[in-house]
Design a protein around this motif. Structure first.
Motif, mmCIF file in Angstrom:
data_model
loop_
_atom_site.group_PDB
_atom_site.id
_atom_site.type_symbol
_atom_site.label_atom_id
_atom_site.label_comp_id
_atom_site.label_asym_id
_atom_site.label_seq_id
_atom_site.Cartn_x
_atom_site.Cartn_y
_atom_site.Cartn_z
ATOM 1 N N TYR A 40 55.276 21.879 45.052
ATOM 2 C CA TYR A 40 55.634 20.591 45.657
ATOM 3 C C TYR A 40 55.127 19.437 44.799
ATOM 4 C CZ TYR A 40 57.749 22.315 49.889
ATOM 5 O OH TYR A 40 58.623 22.897 50.770
ATOM 6 N N GLY A 41 55.883 18.341 44.791
ATOM 7 C CA GLY A 41 55.493 17.165 44.031
ATOM 8 C C GLY A 41 55.190 15.987 44.943
ATOM 9 N N LYS A 59 45.919 10.849 45.248
ATOM 10 C CA LYS A 59 45.399 12.142 44.764
ATOM 11 C C LYS A 59 43.952 12.094 44.335
ATOM 12 C CE LYS A 59 47.171 15.147 42.019
ATOM 13 N NZ LYS A 59 47.904 16.310 41.576
ATOM 14 N N LEU A 67 51.538 11.263 34.090
ATOM 15 C CA LEU A 67 52.440 11.940 35.028
ATOM 16 C C LEU A 67 53.722 12.362 34.324
ATOM 17 C CD1 LEU A 67 52.216 9.417 38.015
ATOM 18 C CD2 LEU A 67 50.887 11.522 37.679
ATOM 19 N N ILE A 68 54.415 13.301 34.958
ATOM 20 C CA ILE A 68 55.708 13.759 34.459
ATOM 21 C C ILE A 68 56.818 12.938 35.124
ATOM 22 C CG2 ILE A 68 57.276 15.725 34.483
ATOM 23 C CD1 ILE A 68 54.835 17.559 34.693
ATOM 24 N N THR A 101 58.513 21.325 31.079
ATOM 25 C CA THR A 101 58.272 19.894 30.844
ATOM 26 C C THR A 101 58.129 19.705 29.351
ATOM 27 O OG1 THR A 101 57.164 19.591 32.962
ATOM 28 C CG2 THR A 101 56.647 17.993 31.229
ATOM 29 N N THR A 120 53.898 8.739 24.521
ATOM 30 C CA THR A 120 54.762 9.873 24.867
ATOM 31 C C THR A 120 54.904 9.963 26.387
ATOM 32 O OG1 THR A 120 52.826 11.309 24.934
ATOM 33 C CG2 THR A 120 54.078 11.271 22.872
ATOM 34 N N VAL A 121 55.946 10.690 26.808
ATOM 35 C CA VAL A 121 56.144 10.893 28.253
ATOM 36 C C VAL A 121 56.600 12.335 28.506
ATOM 37 C CG1 VAL A 121 58.523 9.965 28.163
ATOM 38 C CG2 VAL A 121 57.280 9.993 30.344
ATOM 39 N N GLY A 122 56.087 12.931 29.562
ATOM 40 C CA GLY A 122 56.499 14.275 29.953
ATOM 41 C C GLY A 122 57.788 14.199 30.761
ATOM 42 N N ARG A 124 60.817 16.390 32.869
ATOM 43 C CA ARG A 124 61.211 17.658 33.473
ATOM 44 C C ARG A 124 62.473 17.452 34.295
ATOM 45 N NH1 ARG A 124 60.784 21.878 37.014
ATOM 46 N NH2 ARG A 124 59.651 21.426 38.928
ATOM 47 N N PRO A 145 53.266 14.235 40.199
ATOM 48 C CA PRO A 145 52.339 15.329 39.904
ATOM 49 C C PRO A 145 52.445 16.354 41.021
ATOM 50 C CG PRO A 145 51.150 13.578 40.994
ATOM 51 C CD PRO A 145 52.608 13.155 40.952
ATOM 52 N N GLU A 183 53.090 25.792 38.330
ATOM 53 C CA GLU A 183 53.653 24.592 37.696
ATOM 54 C C GLU A 183 54.415 24.912 36.405
ATOM 55 O OE1 GLU A 183 50.532 25.148 38.098
ATOM 56 O OE2 GLU A 183 49.521 23.565 39.222
ATOM 57 N N SER A 184 55.231 23.936 35.990
ATOM 58 C CA SER A 184 56.080 24.110 34.804
ATOM 59 C C SER A 184 55.276 24.340 33.527
ATOM 60 C CB SER A 184 56.947 22.861 34.617
ATOM 61 O OG SER A 184 56.132 21.724 34.391
ATOM 62 N N VAL A 186 54.327 23.218 30.025
ATOM 63 C CA VAL A 186 54.349 21.930 29.311
ATOM 64 C C VAL A 186 54.368 22.218 27.814
ATOM 65 C CG1 VAL A 186 53.158 19.751 28.876
ATOM 66 C CG2 VAL A 186 53.100 20.747 31.173
ATOM 67 N N GLU A 232 45.507 17.470 23.410
ATOM 68 C CA GLU A 232 46.919 17.097 23.471
ATOM 69 C C GLU A 232 47.334 16.717 24.885
ATOM 70 O OE1 GLU A 232 49.270 16.406 21.502
ATOM 71 O OE2 GLU A 232 48.365 16.970 19.595
ATOM 72 N N GLY A 235 45.290 16.785 31.100
ATOM 73 C CA GLY A 235 45.098 17.678 32.239
ATOM 74 C C GLY A 235 44.165 18.841 31.911
HETATM 75 O O1 TXA Z 1 55.881 21.999 37.815
HETATM 76 C C1 TXA Z 1 55.365 20.905 37.598
HETATM 77 O O2 TXA Z 1 55.223 20.478 36.449
HETATM 78 C C2 TXA Z 1 54.894 20.072 38.789
HETATM 79 C C3 TXA Z 1 56.137 19.724 39.634
HETATM 80 C C4 TXA Z 1 55.817 18.799 40.766
HETATM 81 O O3 TXA Z 1 57.112 19.180 38.792
HETATM 82 N N1 TXA Z 1 54.209 18.896 38.352
HETATM 83 C C5 TXA Z 1 52.960 18.948 37.821
HETATM 84 O O4 TXA Z 1 52.430 17.710 37.471
HETATM 85 O O5 TXA Z 1 52.340 19.970 37.683
HETATM 86 P P1 TXA Z 1 50.880 17.491 37.181
HETATM 87 O O6 TXA Z 1 50.741 16.028 37.052
HETATM 88 O O7 TXA Z 1 50.086 18.160 38.210
HETATM 89 O O8 TXA Z 1 50.658 18.130 35.779
HETATM 90 C C6 TXA Z 1 51.230 17.536 34.613
HETATM 91 C C7 TXA Z 1 50.512 18.014 33.384
HETATM 92 C C8 TXA Z 1 49.082 17.485 33.320
HETATM 93 O O9 TXA Z 1 48.264 18.511 32.830
HETATM 94 C C9 TXA Z 1 49.192 16.326 32.335
HETATM 95 O O10 TXA Z 1 47.982 16.113 31.656
HETATM 96 C C10 TXA Z 1 50.300 16.801 31.401
HETATM 97 O O11 TXA Z 1 51.201 17.502 32.230
HETATM 98 N N2 TXA Z 1 51.025 15.655 30.792
HETATM 99 C C11 TXA Z 1 51.806 14.743 31.411
HETATM 100 N N3 TXA Z 1 52.266 13.822 30.539
HETATM 101 C C12 TXA Z 1 51.783 14.165 29.330
HETATM 102 C C13 TXA Z 1 51.880 13.598 28.003
HETATM 103 N N4 TXA Z 1 52.580 12.488 27.775
HETATM 104 N N5 TXA Z 1 51.226 14.235 26.999
HETATM 105 C C14 TXA Z 1 50.536 15.359 27.229
HETATM 106 N N6 TXA Z 1 50.383 15.941 28.451
HETATM 107 C C15 TXA Z 1 50.993 15.345 29.481
#
Ligand code: TXA
Ligand code: MG
Length: 361
Positions: A40-41, A59, A67-68, A101, A120-122, A124, A145, A183-184, A186, A232, A235
């Motif tokens: 869930y997001g 959170k 964030l993604i 992602t 940069t941006v994640g 998905r 997230p 989770e996805s 990355v 990198e 998280g």
């Molecule tokens: O499956 C998923 O990815 C879930 C669902 C809701 O889509 N989302 C998720 O988001 O797990 P979150 O925020 O819990 O984890 C995102 C991860 C974090 O470890 C964050 O540091 C990394 O992705 N991330 C996001 N943007 C990034 C960036 N620009 N560069 C490097 N890492 C990034």
């Protein structure tokens, strides 16, 4: 705030849902909890800074953890990011929509709140129907997230999600149990090589097959000592997935040795008067029948890692209810989906991980 609950637990595939309330909430800068195929997001309109800030507050998330952005289609990727290489293009074509992602160069319109000030941006593209319809009807990417308090296991079922968190959102969209439960993956293309920053359902082997190459970031199984160390993916730095109860993982490539190692840990703990909870693979359950333990939970079958990945967050959430002093967890092979499972479990154990190379006499 009055929280609206939308129940799509028994929805039919292909049927259009009435998501008007959720779309309106997002337009008004409110938060929603939404299903995706992974977990869930906790979503907000990804282009409204103020709305995105609410995610961090709700959170208790560190400001430097980006964030993604969740998009509906290829066009929406191009609105917020730049695809700069063939390798990135290959990853998008092969794995989207789905549990991947990709970290891309961001465009101007993406608020700093989303990227934590990075360039940069994640990105998905969820394959989940409800998530897809929601993003499409909003017409803008959704920043989201996982829907859990920072540091806790991710939510794969609406009932599991923290009550306090639910009270901070305008709309709860219940789509039932998340299909994948993890989770996805990355991935970021670094010096031309797809590099996994967080393992997930899309495996290293699958990426290597499509791209001809692929690596995992060295920090995936390493505890980061200094909070200011350059990584990198931010998280990686934070405590994650951890129950309150202390957890320890025992692993060996040989299932017999692993059970042996678990038993010697159980006996040691017994002598110290500790109450033990065991998480074991289905095949091993009966091998602990004669041990003095509080209870044993079934992680799923060794030969069915999809089942294991689907269960682990639910199990990690449950362990605090047993009042145990120590949870002993069996490991799986770090291959395929096993890499992602081990990454989550080892972090849940806060890196308390013992690998047994040879049989203990
Ligand atoms: O499956 C998923 O990815 C879930 C669902 C809701 O889509 N989302 C998720 O988001 O797990 P979150 O925020 O819990 O984890 C995102 C991860 C974090 O470890 C964050 O540091 C990394 O992705 N991330 C996001 N943007 C990034 C960036 N620009 N560069 C490097 N890492 C990034
Ligand atoms: Mg998370």
């Amino acid at each position: 705030m009055e929280t609206i609950y939308l129940d799509f637990r028994n929805h039919e595939n292909g049927e259009k849902k009435d998501l008007t309330k959720a779309v309106e909430a997002l337009q008004n800068g409110e938060l929603v909890i939404m299903p995706t195929e992974t977990v869930y997001g906790l979503g907000a309109d990804g282009l409204q800074s103020k709305a995105v800030r609410k995610i961090f507050e709700a959170k208790g998330r560190k400001q430097d953890n980006p964030l993604i952005l969740h998009v509906a289609d290829r066009n929406m990727i191009d609105q917020v990011a730049v695809v700069t290489s063939q390798m990135e293009e290959k990853l998008i074509q092969a794995f989207m929509p789905g549990p991947l992602t990709i970290i891309l160069q961001k465009k101007e319109c993406v608020p700093d709140e989303v990227t934590a000030g990075n360039d940069t941006v994640g990105i998905r593209m969820p394959s989940d129907e409800i998530a897809h319809q929601l993003i499409q009807e909003l017409g803008r990417p959704i920043a989201a997230p996982s829907a859990n308090l920072s540091g806790k296991p991710s939510g794969t079922l609406m009932e599991d999600i923290d009550q306090g968190l639910k009270q901070k959102v305008a709309v709860l969209i219940d789509g039932g149990q998340s299909r994948i439960g993890l989770e996805s993956t990355v991935v970021k293309v670094i010096d031309g090589i797809p590099t996994i920053l967080r393992p997930g359902r899309v495996t290293l082997e699958e990426i290597q097959k499509v791209c001809g190459k692929g690596e995992i970031d060295s920090h995936i199984f390493q505890q980061i000592q200094k909070q200011d160390e350059k990584v990198e993916s931010p998280g990686m730095k934070y405590r994650h997935y951890a129950p309150k109860t202390k957890c320890r993982m025992i692993y060996s490539q040989d299932p017999v040795w692993m059970v042996q190692g678990m038993k010697s840990e159980i006996q040691k703990a017994n002598q110290e008067g500790k109450k033990i909870l065991v998480l074991a693979l289905s095949e091993d359950l009966e091998k602990y029948q004669t041990e003095k333990i509080e209870d044993i939970l079934d992680m799923g079958k060794r030969e069915n890692l999809e089942e294991v990945s689907n269960r682990i967050f639910t199990l990690l959430r449950k362990v605090d209810h047993y009042g145990a002093d120590l949870v002993l967890i069996e490991g799986v092979r770090k291959e395929g989906l096993g890499l992602a499972i081990m990454n989550r479990l080892i972090r849940a154990c806060e890196y308390d991980y013992r690998e047994i190379e040879k049989r203990e006499e």
